[in-house]
Design a protein around this motif. Structure first.
Motif, short mmCIF file in Angstrom:
data_model
loop_
_atom_site.label_atom_id
_atom_site.label_comp_id
_atom_site.label_asym_id
_atom_site.label_seq_id
_atom_site.Cartn_x
_atom_site.Cartn_y
_atom_site.Cartn_z
N LEU A 1 0.85 -1.19 0.00
CA LEU A 1 0.00 0.00 0.00
C LEU A 1 0.88 1.24 0.00
O LEU A 1 1.72 1.41 0.88
CB LEU A 1 -0.90 -0.01 1.25
CG LEU A 1 -1.86 1.17 1.38
CD1 LEU A 1 -2.88 1.17 0.24
CD2 LEU A 1 -2.58 1.11 2.73
N CYS A 2 0.68 2.09 -0.99
CA CYS A 2 1.49 3.30 -1.08
C CYS A 2 1.02 4.32 -0.05
O CYS A 2 -0.15 4.66 0.01
CB CYS A 2 1.39 3.90 -2.48
SG CYS A 2 2.32 5.45 -2.58
N ARG A 3 1.98 4.80 0.72
CA ARG A 3 1.68 5.83 1.72
C ARG A 3 2.59 7.03 1.54
O ARG A 3 2.88 7.75 2.48
CB ARG A 3 1.79 5.24 3.12
CG ARG A 3 0.71 4.18 3.36
CD ARG A 3 0.86 3.44 4.65
NE ARG A 3 0.47 4.24 5.79
CZ ARG A 3 0.44 3.79 7.04
NH1 ARG A 3 0.77 2.54 7.28
NH2 ARG A 3 0.09 4.58 8.04
N ALA A 4 3.04 7.24 0.29
CA ALA A 4 3.86 8.40 -0.01
C ALA A 4 2.97 9.64 -0.15
O ALA A 4 1.74 9.56 -0.07
CB ALA A 4 4.67 8.15 -1.28
N GLU A 5 3.61 10.77 -0.39
CA GLU A 5 2.93 12.06 -0.29
C GLU A 5 1.68 12.18 -1.14
O GLU A 5 0.64 12.64 -0.65
CB GLU A 5 3.91 13.20 -0.64
CG GLU A 5 4.96 13.45 0.40
CD GLU A 5 6.15 12.48 0.30
OE1 GLU A 5 6.13 11.58 -0.57
OE2 GLU A 5 7.07 12.60 1.12
N ALA A 6 1.75 11.81 -2.41
CA ALA A 6 0.59 12.00 -3.28
C ALA A 6 -0.58 11.13 -2.83
O ALA A 6 -1.74 11.58 -2.83
CB ALA A 6 0.95 11.68 -4.74
N CYS A 7 -0.30 9.91 -2.43
CA CYS A 7 -1.38 9.05 -1.94
C CYS A 7 -1.88 9.54 -0.58
O CYS A 7 -3.07 9.42 -0.29
CB CYS A 7 -0.93 7.60 -1.89
SG CYS A 7 -0.88 6.82 -3.54
N GLN A 8 -1.00 10.12 0.21
CA GLN A 8 -1.45 10.74 1.47
C GLN A 8 -2.41 11.88 1.15
O GLN A 8 -3.45 12.02 1.80
CB GLN A 8 -0.27 11.26 2.28
CG GLN A 8 0.50 10.18 2.99
CD GLN A 8 1.63 10.75 3.84
OE1 GLN A 8 1.62 11.92 4.21
NE2 GLN A 8 2.61 9.93 4.13
N TYR B 1 6.52 3.28 -0.85
CA TYR B 1 6.53 4.71 -1.14
C TYR B 1 6.62 4.94 -2.64
O TYR B 1 7.67 4.94 -3.20
CB TYR B 1 7.67 5.38 -0.37
CG TYR B 1 7.43 5.28 1.12
CD1 TYR B 1 6.56 6.16 1.75
CD2 TYR B 1 8.00 4.27 1.87
CE1 TYR B 1 6.28 6.05 3.10
CE2 TYR B 1 7.73 4.15 3.23
CZ TYR B 1 6.87 5.04 3.83
OH TYR B 1 6.59 4.92 5.17
N CYS B 2 5.46 5.07 -3.21
CA CYS B 2 5.21 5.39 -4.62
C CYS B 2 5.26 4.17 -5.52
O CYS B 2 6.26 3.48 -5.62
CB CYS B 2 6.13 6.48 -5.17
SG CYS B 2 5.40 7.20 -6.67
N LEU B 3 4.14 3.97 -6.17
CA LEU B 3 4.00 2.90 -7.15
C LEU B 3 3.89 3.48 -8.56
O LEU B 3 3.55 2.77 -9.50
CB LEU B 3 2.76 2.06 -6.83
CG LEU B 3 2.82 1.28 -5.51
CD1 LEU B 3 1.44 0.73 -5.15
CD2 LEU B 3 3.85 0.16 -5.58
N GLY B 4 4.12 4.78 -8.67
CA GLY B 4 4.03 5.43 -9.98
C GLY B 4 2.61 5.71 -10.41
O GLY B 4 2.34 5.92 -11.59
N LEU B 5 1.69 5.69 -9.47
CA LEU B 5 0.27 5.93 -9.79
C LEU B 5 -0.23 7.14 -9.01
O LEU B 5 -1.39 7.18 -8.57
CB LEU B 5 -0.56 4.69 -9.42
CG LEU B 5 -0.21 3.42 -10.17
CD1 LEU B 5 -0.86 2.21 -9.51
CD2 LEU B 5 -0.64 3.52 -11.62
N CYS B 6 0.62 8.12 -8.85
CA CYS B 6 0.36 9.24 -7.95
C CYS B 6 -0.95 9.97 -8.27
O CYS B 6 -1.66 10.40 -7.37
CB CYS B 6 1.52 10.22 -7.98
SG CYS B 6 3.12 9.42 -7.79
N SER B 7 -1.26 10.13 -9.54
CA SER B 7 -2.45 10.91 -9.90
C SER B 7 -3.73 10.11 -9.74
O SER B 7 -4.82 10.68 -9.85
CB SER B 7 -2.33 11.43 -11.33
OG SER B 7 -2.31 10.34 -12.22
N PRO C 1 -5.45 6.71 -3.88
CA PRO C 1 -4.52 5.78 -3.24
C PRO C 1 -4.32 4.52 -4.08
O PRO C 1 -5.25 4.03 -4.72
CB PRO C 1 -5.19 5.45 -1.91
CG PRO C 1 -6.14 6.58 -1.66
CD PRO C 1 -6.58 7.03 -3.01
N ALA C 2 -3.08 4.03 -4.04
CA ALA C 2 -2.71 2.91 -4.90
C ALA C 2 -2.11 1.78 -4.08
O ALA C 2 -1.52 1.98 -3.03
CB ALA C 2 -1.71 3.38 -5.94
N ALA C 3 -2.28 0.57 -4.62
CA ALA C 3 -1.72 -0.61 -3.97
C ALA C 3 -1.28 -1.58 -5.07
O ALA C 3 -1.72 -1.48 -6.22
CB ALA C 3 -2.74 -1.28 -3.06
S1 FES Z 1 2.58 8.57 -4.15
FE1 FES Z 1 1.36 6.82 -4.17
S2 FES Z 1 1.64 6.04 -6.18
FE2 FES Z 1 2.98 7.76 -6.09
#
Ligand code: FES
Length: 141
Positions: free
Chosen positions: A76-83, A108-114, A117-119
């Motif tokens: 589960l991505c919990r980087a800034e954009a998904c936050q 931290y980031c799956l490349g699906l920032c836009s 939330p991504a997993a």
């Molecule tokens: S920050 Fe979640 S996919 Fe990039």
């Protein structure tokens, strides 16, 4: 194929390539589910590195683990954009649904920032997750 033969096949695939340590570690992690101390020693010997150098890389990157975990894993991505798109609000219910049966791993980031939330489960990615979708994903693995 036994473990030694599998390791030798991995080494053979990257022999002669530049900077083989990370690709080898990824392949070992993928093949065995971990990079355990025995594998670290074998890799160090193969690449003429010290155990400390290999262990330093293994312990630095979250992609590698020293012990295998047979549970299904959801990254589960919990980087800034998904936050910013609300992932933190999804975590408590997802953790409750996962219990001890499913490993919920923070990445931290799956490349699906836009479209977060991504997993990711294995090679498959899941985007625009809401609580219901993430819980459904937990129950599906
Ligand atoms: S920050 Fe979640 S996919 Fe990039």
């Amino acid at each position: 194929m036994n473990r030694e033969a599998q390791l030798e096949a991995i080494f053979g695939a990257f022999r002669g390539t530049e900077g083989p340590l990370l690709p080898i570690l990824h392949e070992v992690q993928h093949t065995f589910g971990c990079v355990d101390p025995a594998a670290e020693a074998t890799i160090a010997h193969e690449l003429n590195l010290s155990r400390a150098e290999v262990h330093g890389v293994v312990s630095f990157y979250h992609d590698f683990s020293a012990t295998s975990d047979p549970r299904p894993c959801i990254e589960l991505c919990r980087a800034e954009a998904c936050q910013a798109r609300g992932v933190e609000a999804l975590v408590p219910a997802a953790e409750q649904a996962a219990g001890t049966r499913v490993k919920l791993k923070t990445v931290y980031c799956l490349g699906l920032c836009s479209v977060g939330p991504a997993a990711r489960v294995g090679e498959r990615v899941h985007a625009r997750l809401d609580s219901a979708a993430l819980i459904k994903l937990v129950h599906s693995v």
